[in-house]
Design a protein around this motif. Sequence first.
Motif, PDB file in Angstrom:
ATOM      1  N   TYR A   1     -16.306  44.675 101.037  1.00 25.00           N
ATOM      2  CA  TYR A   1     -16.728  45.655 100.041  1.00 25.00           C
ATOM      3  C   TYR A   1     -18.275  45.723 100.131  1.00 25.00           C
ATOM      4  CZ  TYR A   1     -16.571  47.846  95.511  1.00 25.00           C
ATOM      5  OH  TYR A   1     -16.387  48.743  94.332  1.00 25.00           O
TER       6      TYR A   1
ATOM      7  N   TYR B   1     -20.489  37.375  92.431  1.00 22.07           N
ATOM      8  CA  TYR B   1     -19.216  37.660  91.958  1.00 22.07           C
ATOM      9  C   TYR B   1     -18.079  36.759  92.551  1.00 22.07           C
ATOM     10  CZ  TYR B   1     -15.706  40.720  90.265  1.00 22.07           C
ATOM     11  OH  TYR B   1     -14.547  41.471  89.601  1.00 22.07           O
TER      12      TYR B   1
ATOM     13  N   SER C   1     -18.909  43.255  90.628  1.00 23.58           N
ATOM     14  CA  SER C   1     -18.294  43.597  91.940  1.00 23.58           C
ATOM     15  C   SER C   1     -19.302  42.914  93.227  1.00 23.58           C
ATOM     16  CB  SER C   1     -17.744  45.115  92.156  1.00 23.58           C
ATOM     17  OG  SER C   1     -19.137  45.739  92.759  1.00 23.58           O
ATOM     18  N   GLU C   2     -18.836  42.706  94.147  1.00 23.00           N
ATOM     19  CA  GLU C   2     -19.479  42.187  95.182  1.00 23.00           C
ATOM     20  C   GLU C   2     -20.587  43.571  95.930  1.00 23.00           C
ATOM     21  OE1 GLU C   2     -16.050  41.933  95.399  1.00 23.00           O
ATOM     22  OE2 GLU C   2     -15.812  39.622  95.534  1.00 23.00           O
TER      23      GLU C   2
ATOM     24  N   GLN D   1     -12.728  39.767 101.582  1.00 25.03           N
ATOM     25  CA  GLN D   1     -12.669  41.109 101.250  1.00 25.03           C
ATOM     26  C   GLN D   1     -14.031  41.308 100.225  1.00 25.03           C
ATOM     27  OE1 GLN D   1      -9.210  40.922 102.493  1.00 25.03           O
ATOM     28  NE2 GLN D   1      -9.372  42.868 101.305  1.00 25.03           N
TER      29      GLN D   1
END
Lengths: 285, 404
Positions: B92, B33, B63-64, B88
Amino acid sequence: MKTQLQDYKHPEIKPVWCPGCGDYAVLNAVQKALASLEVKPHELGVVSGIGCSGRFSHYFNSYSLHGTHGRALPIATGLKTAREDLTVLVAGGDGDGLAIGGGHIAHAARKNIDLTYIIMDNTIYALTKGQSSPTSHPGAHTKTAPYGVYEDPLNPIAMFLSYDVSFIARTTSLKIKEMEKLLTDAIRHRGFSIVYVMSPCVTHKSLTYDDIKSHVPSLPEGYDPTDKFEAFKYAYKEEMYMGLFYKQEKPTLNERLESIRKEVTGSSYNKGHTMTTSQIMEEYL
Amino acid sequence: MIDTRKNESVFVSGDEAVALGVRLSRPQVISAYPITPQTIVVERLSEMVEDGSLDAKYIHVESEHSAMSAAMGASSVGARAFTATSSQGLLYMAEGLHYASGGRMPIVMMNANRSLALPWSIFGDHRDSMSMLDSGWIQVYVEDAQEALDMTIQAYRIAEDPSVLTPFMINLDGFILTHTYELVEVPRQKEVDSYLPPFSTPNKMSLETPKSMGFSTSPADNMEFKYQQHKAMMDSMEVIKKADKEFSEMFGRSYHGLVDCYQCDDAEYILVTAGSVTGTARVAVDTMRIKGIKAGVLKLRFMRPFPEQEIRNILSGAVSYGVLDKDISFGYEGTMFTNVNSALSGSKNFPRGMNFVGGLGGRDISVQDIEEMFIALQKCPDNAYGDYIKSRVSFVNMGVNINE
């Protein structure tokens, strides 16, 4: 005293979106809607996530919080629950709102928490400079799909309808008057409202002004926004219909909490320990 | 397109060097991502996959958390998996990091070191990866784009070793390494193929090795799994050294295993660094040496497994040592400093150490800053314990004298 458009604009921080970005019009329309509703800046909270849309919260002369990627909705849920007197707006994009944070919409809808979620869709991850998003057009060339996007795009309006979001509207940065009206109605709506704005990206040209101009009929005269089946029908049409798709009245999260408390204890939540900003202002000014 | 059939030097950024290293390593599944400053890796890899120069499947995840989850799914059936993230995004993924190491899934991930919110910053420091030190991943910090490419190949070799089976994180300083262009030598595919054979493991769900994964343990047997995980990480030290040796024999470049030294042999004052700042420190050592000060640099390449023995051998001969952390564990000191001190605690000669916390949120660390550190190390109080404790941790480049 009546509020003016200028009252909502941050005195120092000016938008840094690209010249021609559709988000400028959205920001302006939101602030005009707030002025028309006479929401005082100290009664307003704006929460955003990450992406070009993440900048949104910085441009308000009010309480504002630039949250983490995809978590604008849960952060705003906490904020609104603690301070139900505030009008809380949430800003997101097709990346923040529909990809990494997509799972939260269903739960904000189930709670019917009184927030207005403004999603600015430019069909691309623009801040990281042009990768595919969940609404990228099939065949579009992006930096992560150099030979064309091969995944199906989401149909956000149909998604929101299935989640039973209690106010769903779609508009575009091009229709400034309509956008302002829908935003005003959405903020006034009691419960979870979504205003979905097709907002052109002039830098990555993923969604151009011309693309929008040729594909955005308004919902027909006599369209009934309380008819969910009709709403689904129009959500699935090839043309991108604009206007208020769906609206229903149901209790908000705070009303539900309040009614359970009353049912169990016979009394309301104790609000005596905190004063709202407006109460403080009234008392001391 | 780069022809990996012949030896070629290319002018690429650190991100692109990693992408080239990934392509040479022939992963089967890539899930990632975009996040600044890692994004270029994601873009190059998706190009390589789509133009057919990399025979892998690329998943555009949302998303991660999903990037790491997809890598776990691929690894669970024995596929070689790659992902990349930063800051971030790494946080995550945190849940997945522990799951992947506990499941002994040798996923390789590049992390573009970047500061953590709040306040927001897209610029580099080590607070992201240092906060994941206990997640059970091998962590290497590279100094330049060449090392980034070479370590990507070595990462699979080390992670997939049957005695290791542990995921591997390659850390590149955000922007300083990810976006700076350097001349990088690209190894030949044929040689990489002989250095790095296809991934093969019994720890997968297949017809030959049927199993169900992701089970629960009771208090009676959980510790045995954690012991094995720890043992594998400790055993990986020898595998890392062997991988470096064989790599140098085949490709002519050695990174000297777990740590790399510059002018440490007779050094009285040694600065411990990680990542790109090491290059700056080397220059500072040269200028100090001209002034007659016996300075040296210990480049800490691996934070996990931690090179305890090497650090003890090198630092215990010094008069004093400094640790330059681009991280701080609030309420105490830099994480590297704590680890280095712990390694030294077993040695007979425990020199005085000072902690320099710098580069947070991308603040520059100059040659002059490092020269000042060496001067501070010369003045490091060795008798008054109280004075020493007071001046032990200092913030670099904050407009205050670092001895205050």
